[in-house]
Design an enzyme around this catalytic site. Structure first.
Site, PDB file in Angstrom:
ATOM      1  N   ARG A  51       8.847  -7.310  15.997  1.00  0.00           N
ATOM      2  CA  ARG A  51       8.840  -7.967  14.690  1.00  0.00           C
ATOM      3  C   ARG A  51       9.170  -9.449  14.805  1.00  0.00           C
ATOM      4  O   ARG A  51       8.639 -10.275  14.061  1.00  0.00           O
ATOM      5  CB  ARG A  51       9.811  -7.249  13.757  1.00  0.00           C
ATOM      6  CG  ARG A  51       9.301  -5.868  13.311  1.00  0.00           C
ATOM      7  CD  ARG A  51      10.410  -5.032  12.739  1.00  0.00           C
ATOM      8  NE  ARG A  51       9.935  -3.837  12.038  1.00  0.00           N
ATOM      9  CZ  ARG A  51      10.742  -2.930  11.506  1.00  0.00           C
ATOM     10  NH1 ARG A  51      12.060  -3.080  11.591  1.00  0.00           N
ATOM     11  NH2 ARG A  51      10.246  -1.871  10.892  1.00  0.00           N
ATOM     12  N   LYS A  65       1.758   0.214  11.985  1.00  0.00           N
ATOM     13  CA  LYS A  65       1.349   0.143  10.588  1.00  0.00           C
ATOM     14  C   LYS A  65      -0.032  -0.524  10.452  1.00  0.00           C
ATOM     15  O   LYS A  65      -0.547  -1.106  11.429  1.00  0.00           O
ATOM     16  CB  LYS A  65       2.433  -0.624   9.800  1.00  0.00           C
ATOM     17  CG  LYS A  65       3.804   0.077   9.766  1.00  0.00           C
ATOM     18  CD  LYS A  65       4.787  -0.724   8.909  1.00  0.00           C
ATOM     19  CE  LYS A  65       6.169  -0.115   8.892  1.00  0.00           C
ATOM     20  NZ  LYS A  65       7.104  -0.886   8.024  1.00  0.00           N
ATOM     21  N   ARG A  96      14.162   1.249  18.306  1.00  0.00           N
ATOM     22  CA  ARG A  96      14.652   0.327  17.268  1.00  0.00           C
ATOM     23  C   ARG A  96      14.950  -1.049  17.873  1.00  0.00           C
ATOM     24  O   ARG A  96      14.655  -2.080  17.275  1.00  0.00           O
ATOM     25  CB  ARG A  96      15.904   0.891  16.590  1.00  0.00           C
ATOM     26  CG  ARG A  96      15.684   2.187  15.829  1.00  0.00           C
ATOM     27  CD  ARG A  96      15.019   2.032  14.486  1.00  0.00           C
ATOM     28  NE  ARG A  96      15.776   1.271  13.532  1.00  0.00           N
ATOM     29  CZ  ARG A  96      15.450   1.170  12.241  1.00  0.00           C
ATOM     30  NH1 ARG A  96      14.369   1.799  11.764  1.00  0.00           N
ATOM     31  NH2 ARG A  96      16.156   0.449  11.423  1.00  0.00           N
ATOM     32  N   GLU A 130      10.746  13.286  10.392  1.00  0.00           N
ATOM     33  CA  GLU A 130       9.518  12.479  10.331  1.00  0.00           C
ATOM     34  C   GLU A 130       8.451  12.992  11.306  1.00  0.00           C
ATOM     35  O   GLU A 130       7.262  13.004  10.981  1.00  0.00           O
ATOM     36  CB  GLU A 130       9.860  11.014  10.633  1.00  0.00           C
ATOM     37  CG  GLU A 130      10.742  10.386   9.548  1.00  0.00           C
ATOM     38  CD  GLU A 130      11.203   8.979   9.905  1.00  0.00           C
ATOM     39  OE1 GLU A 130      10.899   8.498  11.025  1.00  0.00           O
ATOM     40  OE2 GLU A 130      11.877   8.362   9.057  1.00  0.00           O
ATOM     41  N   THR A 173      14.615  -5.139  10.468  1.00  0.00           N
ATOM     42  CA  THR A 173      13.619  -4.873   9.412  1.00  0.00           C
ATOM     43  C   THR A 173      12.885  -6.141   9.006  1.00  0.00           C
ATOM     44  O   THR A 173      11.670  -6.143   8.846  1.00  0.00           O
ATOM     45  CB  THR A 173      14.317  -4.234   8.192  1.00  0.00           C
ATOM     46  OG1 THR A 173      14.987  -3.053   8.610  1.00  0.00           O
ATOM     47  CG2 THR A 173      13.316  -3.899   7.097  1.00  0.00           C
ATOM     48  N   ASN A 177       5.767  -5.807   8.637  1.00  0.00           N
ATOM     49  CA  ASN A 177       6.583  -5.867   9.865  1.00  0.00           C
ATOM     50  C   ASN A 177       6.081  -4.949  10.980  1.00  0.00           C
ATOM     51  O   ASN A 177       6.830  -4.618  11.905  1.00  0.00           O
ATOM     52  CB  ASN A 177       8.060  -5.642   9.537  1.00  0.00           C
ATOM     53  CG  ASN A 177       8.327  -4.280   8.942  1.00  0.00           C
ATOM     54  OD1 ASN A 177       7.437  -3.439   8.862  1.00  0.00           O
ATOM     55  ND2 ASN A 177       9.565  -4.050   8.547  1.00  0.00           N
ATOM     56  N   HIS A 233       7.006   1.048  12.513  1.00  0.00           N
ATOM     57  CA  HIS A 233       8.086   1.907  12.017  1.00  0.00           C
ATOM     58  C   HIS A 233       8.692   2.651  13.189  1.00  0.00           C
ATOM     59  O   HIS A 233       7.977   3.108  14.084  1.00  0.00           O
ATOM     60  CB  HIS A 233       7.548   2.929  11.011  1.00  0.00           C
ATOM     61  CG  HIS A 233       8.535   4.025  10.691  1.00  0.00           C
ATOM     62  ND1 HIS A 233       9.501   3.883   9.721  1.00  0.00           N
ATOM     63  CD2 HIS A 233       8.749   5.244  11.257  1.00  0.00           C
ATOM     64  CE1 HIS A 233      10.246   4.987   9.694  1.00  0.00           C
ATOM     65  NE2 HIS A 233       9.809   5.821  10.618  1.00  0.00           N
ATOM     66  N   PHE A 254      10.586  -2.367  -3.876  1.00  0.00           N
ATOM     67  CA  PHE A 254       9.461  -2.536  -2.947  1.00  0.00           C
ATOM     68  C   PHE A 254       8.715  -1.232  -2.669  1.00  0.00           C
ATOM     69  O   PHE A 254       7.746  -1.225  -1.916  1.00  0.00           O
ATOM     70  CB  PHE A 254       9.938  -3.155  -1.624  1.00  0.00           C
ATOM     71  CG  PHE A 254      10.983  -2.345  -0.892  1.00  0.00           C
ATOM     72  CD1 PHE A 254      10.630  -1.304  -0.044  1.00  0.00           C
ATOM     73  CD2 PHE A 254      12.334  -2.632  -1.045  1.00  0.00           C
ATOM     74  CE1 PHE A 254      11.580  -0.557   0.631  1.00  0.00           C
ATOM     75  CE2 PHE A 254      13.301  -1.885  -0.375  1.00  0.00           C
ATOM     76  CZ  PHE A 254      12.920  -0.849   0.456  1.00  0.00           C
ATOM     77  N   TYR A 278       8.590   8.061   3.122  1.00  0.00           N
ATOM     78  CA  TYR A 278       9.475   7.015   2.619  1.00  0.00           C
ATOM     79  C   TYR A 278      10.344   7.495   1.451  1.00  0.00           C
ATOM     80  O   TYR A 278      10.801   6.686   0.638  1.00  0.00           O
ATOM     81  CB  TYR A 278       8.647   5.791   2.211  1.00  0.00           C
ATOM     82  CG  TYR A 278       8.192   4.942   3.391  1.00  0.00           C
ATOM     83  CD1 TYR A 278       9.103   4.436   4.325  1.00  0.00           C
ATOM     84  CD2 TYR A 278       6.842   4.630   3.570  1.00  0.00           C
ATOM     85  CE1 TYR A 278       8.685   3.663   5.401  1.00  0.00           C
ATOM     86  CE2 TYR A 278       6.424   3.845   4.650  1.00  0.00           C
ATOM     87  CZ  TYR A 278       7.353   3.365   5.558  1.00  0.00           C
ATOM     88  OH  TYR A 278       6.951   2.585   6.620  1.00  0.00           O
TER      89      TYR A 278
HETATM   90  P1  IDP Z   1      13.087  -0.113   8.757  1.00  0.00           P
HETATM   91  O1  IDP Z   1      11.571  -0.021   8.768  1.00  0.00           O
HETATM   92  O2  IDP Z   1      13.576  -1.249   9.603  1.00  0.00           O
HETATM   93  O3  IDP Z   1      13.764   1.199   9.076  1.00  0.00           O
HETATM   94  P2  IDP Z   1      13.786   0.376   5.977  1.00  0.00           P
HETATM   95  O4  IDP Z   1      15.000  -0.170   5.301  1.00  0.00           O
HETATM   96  O5  IDP Z   1      13.774   1.830   6.307  1.00  0.00           O
HETATM   97  O6  IDP Z   1      13.502  -0.513   7.264  1.00  0.00           O
HETATM   98  O7  IDP Z   1      12.544   0.040   5.044  1.00  0.00           O
HETATM   99  C1  IDP Z   1      11.285   0.650   5.262  1.00  0.00           C
HETATM  100  C2  IDP Z   1      10.223  -0.407   5.173  1.00  0.00           C
HETATM  101  O8  IDP Z   1      10.173  -0.889   3.835  1.00  0.00           O
HETATM  102  C3  IDP Z   1      10.467  -1.652   6.020  1.00  0.00           C
HETATM  103  O9  IDP Z   1       9.990  -1.512   7.334  1.00  0.00           O
HETATM  104  C4  IDP Z   1       9.695  -2.710   5.274  1.00  0.00           C
HETATM  105  O10 IDP Z   1       8.307  -2.664   5.609  1.00  0.00           O
HETATM  106  C5  IDP Z   1       9.855  -2.269   3.825  1.00  0.00           C
HETATM  107  N1  IDP Z   1      10.960  -2.985   3.187  1.00  0.00           N
HETATM  108  C6  IDP Z   1      12.281  -2.786   3.338  1.00  0.00           C
HETATM  109  N2  IDP Z   1      13.005  -3.645   2.593  1.00  0.00           N
HETATM  110  C7  IDP Z   1      12.094  -4.403   1.929  1.00  0.00           C
HETATM  111  C8  IDP Z   1      12.208  -5.475   1.004  1.00  0.00           C
HETATM  112  O11 IDP Z   1      13.301  -5.895   0.614  1.00  0.00           O
HETATM  113  N3  IDP Z   1      11.031  -6.008   0.551  1.00  0.00           N
HETATM  114  C9  IDP Z   1       9.801  -5.576   0.944  1.00  0.00           C
HETATM  115  N4  IDP Z   1       9.658  -4.568   1.826  1.00  0.00           N
HETATM  116  C10 IDP Z   1      10.789  -3.980   2.315  1.00  0.00           C
HETATM  117 MG    MG Z   2      13.750   2.966   8.001  1.00  0.00          MG
END
Ligand code: IDP
Ligand code: MG
Length: 149
Positions: A102, A9, A85, A126, A91, A112, A115, A57, A49
């Site tokens: 992370r 990212k 993963r 994707e 996350t 973080n 992805h 968010f 997304y």
């Molecule tokens: P992942 O990246 O671990 O698969 P996802 O739930 O798919 O997590 O969420 C996508 C991205 O959205 C996360 O990597 C993070 O950057 C952001 N994100 C997810 N939950 C939150 C939140 O509660 N607050 C702010 N950003 C979030």
């Molecule tokens: Mg995800």
């Protein structure tokens, strides 16, 4: 063979952590089969997304991923999705163990660094958004039989 999408990212690119993150993914044994530096458009971000549309968010997430260049990568190998993963961590960096990308380099869920597709089905969808068929290469490595039985 399973493939998965990895995005380094904008925070990873800006902080000069691409090499470090790629090294960790590479040394798992997974094979890099696609890789490019790119600027994500609003349209691509919305599609990538899509599952998060409507969440609080979402706006910040799209704004962030489109704010500066990213590196898009495709990794291939047995269990590619789960291996990536695991290497990424959870996350939320605060809940990611030491040794994960992370956990070692992040402090904020919205920054973080990386992805990774969350299932083989997501990975197919994707990868189709970020790579054309001719950008995903098929090639052998001399080490393949030392990595996969
Ligand atoms: P992942 O990246 O671990 O698969 P996802 O739930 O798919 O997590 O969420 C996508 C991205 O959205 C996360 O990597 C993070 O950057 C952001 N994100 C997810 N939950 C939150 C939140 O509660 N607050 C702010 N950003 C979030
Ligand atoms: Mg995800």
């Amino acid at each position: 063979m399973e493939k998965t999408l990895v995005l380094l990212k904008p925070d990873a690119v800006q902080r000069g952590l691409c090499g470090e993150i790629i090294a960790r993914l590479e040394r798992t044994g997974l094979k890099i089969v696609g890789m490019k530096l790119m600027q994500v458009s609003e349209d691509l971000a919305n599609r990538h997304y899509g599952e998060h549309v409507g969440k609080p968010f979402f706006g910040g997430l799209v704004g962030f991923i489109t704010s500066a260049p990213i590196v898009a990568m495709a990794f291939e190998g047995n269990n590619a999705v789960s291996i990536v993963r695991k290497t990424m961590g959870a996350t939320n960096p605060a809940e990611s163990p030491p040794g994960s990308v992370r956990g070692d380099f992040g402090v904020d869920i919205g920054r973080n660094l990386v992805h990774g597709s969350d299932s083989p089905e997501s990975a197919v969808r994707e990868l189709g958004l970020f790579f054309s068929a001719d950008e995903l290469l098929s090639y052998g490595r001399a080490t393949d039989s030392w990595i996969t039985e």
